[in-house]
Design a protein around this motif. Sequence first.
Motif, PDB file in Angstrom:
ATOM      1  N   ALA A  42     -54.964  28.364   2.714  1.00 21.44           N
ATOM      2  CA  ALA A  42     -54.737  29.068   1.444  1.00 21.44           C
ATOM      3  C   ALA A  42     -53.792  28.253   0.558  1.00 21.44           C
ATOM      4  O   ALA A  42     -54.026  28.108  -0.643  1.00 21.44           O
ATOM      5  CB  ALA A  42     -54.173  30.461   1.696  1.00 21.44           C
ATOM      6  N   ALA A  43     -52.734  27.706   1.144  1.00 22.05           N
ATOM      7  CA  ALA A  43     -51.799  26.878   0.374  1.00 22.05           C
ATOM      8  C   ALA A  43     -52.510  25.644  -0.175  1.00 22.05           C
ATOM      9  O   ALA A  43     -52.307  25.269  -1.341  1.00 22.05           O
ATOM     10  CB  ALA A  43     -50.607  26.472   1.249  1.00 22.05           C
ATOM     11  N   SER A  44     -53.371  25.044   0.625  1.00 12.32           N
ATOM     12  CA  SER A  44     -54.124  23.875   0.176  1.00 12.32           C
ATOM     13  C   SER A  44     -55.082  24.235  -0.955  1.00 12.32           C
ATOM     14  O   SER A  44     -55.225  23.488  -1.929  1.00 12.32           O
ATOM     15  CB  SER A  44     -54.903  23.290   1.355  1.00 12.32           C
ATOM     16  N   LYS A  45     -55.724  25.391  -0.853  1.00 12.14           N
ATOM     17  CA  LYS A  45     -56.647  25.851  -1.892  1.00 12.14           C
ATOM     18  C   LYS A  45     -55.887  26.067  -3.212  1.00 12.14           C
ATOM     19  O   LYS A  45     -56.363  25.676  -4.275  1.00 12.14           O
ATOM     20  CB  LYS A  45     -57.344  27.145  -1.461  1.00 12.14           C
ATOM     21  N   LEU A  46     -54.707  26.666  -3.148  1.00 12.83           N
ATOM     22  CA  LEU A  46     -53.920  26.885  -4.367  1.00 12.83           C
ATOM     23  C   LEU A  46     -53.460  25.559  -4.968  1.00 12.83           C
ATOM     24  O   LEU A  46     -53.472  25.402  -6.193  1.00 12.83           O
ATOM     25  CB  LEU A  46     -52.723  27.782  -4.088  1.00 12.83           C
TER      26      LEU A  46
END
Length: 172
Positions: A42-46
């Motif tokens: 999720a952090a990578s997607k953001l």
Amino acid sequence: MRIETDRLVLRRWSKADVEGLAQLYAHPSVVAWLGPLTREEAASKLTRDERHWDVHGFGRFAVADIVTGGLVGRVGVMRQPDWPETPEKDEVGWTIAAGRWGEGLATEAAAAAIADAFGRVGLQRIISWTTPDNRASLRVMEKCGLRLRGTTAWKGRDHLWCDVRATGRAAG
């Protein structure tokens, strides 16, 4: 960048959104369509979404409830350079928290994102796709003015794809 609709706020992402996005993608109903995301994913997607904003001036928004401020989804237009069917590569997509499905939030958020992409950004054509069995997503596309254009095999799966032009007419 902030857009308000009757029930939603579309805004840029913050680091505080990572946990909410991971929770959204952890629900079994969302996992069935899109797969799970760990907190790190999720952090990578953001980070990727924010980089897209910095490069192109548009991208996926965090979707928050206008009353509570709580994260209820993700929506927006992203450039998909490996999309094979059209010279235009700008795709509108959405994910809404499963507990809020059926309220019309995907349509409301996607329509606002499309209007922004055509108005502020100046895009001329937007595409979208879904798997043939995702009828709810296809209905959102239709409600947002996208028209079914065909089928394609992409990234190892069959997809239905749609488009809309800034003039409001399907391309072609």
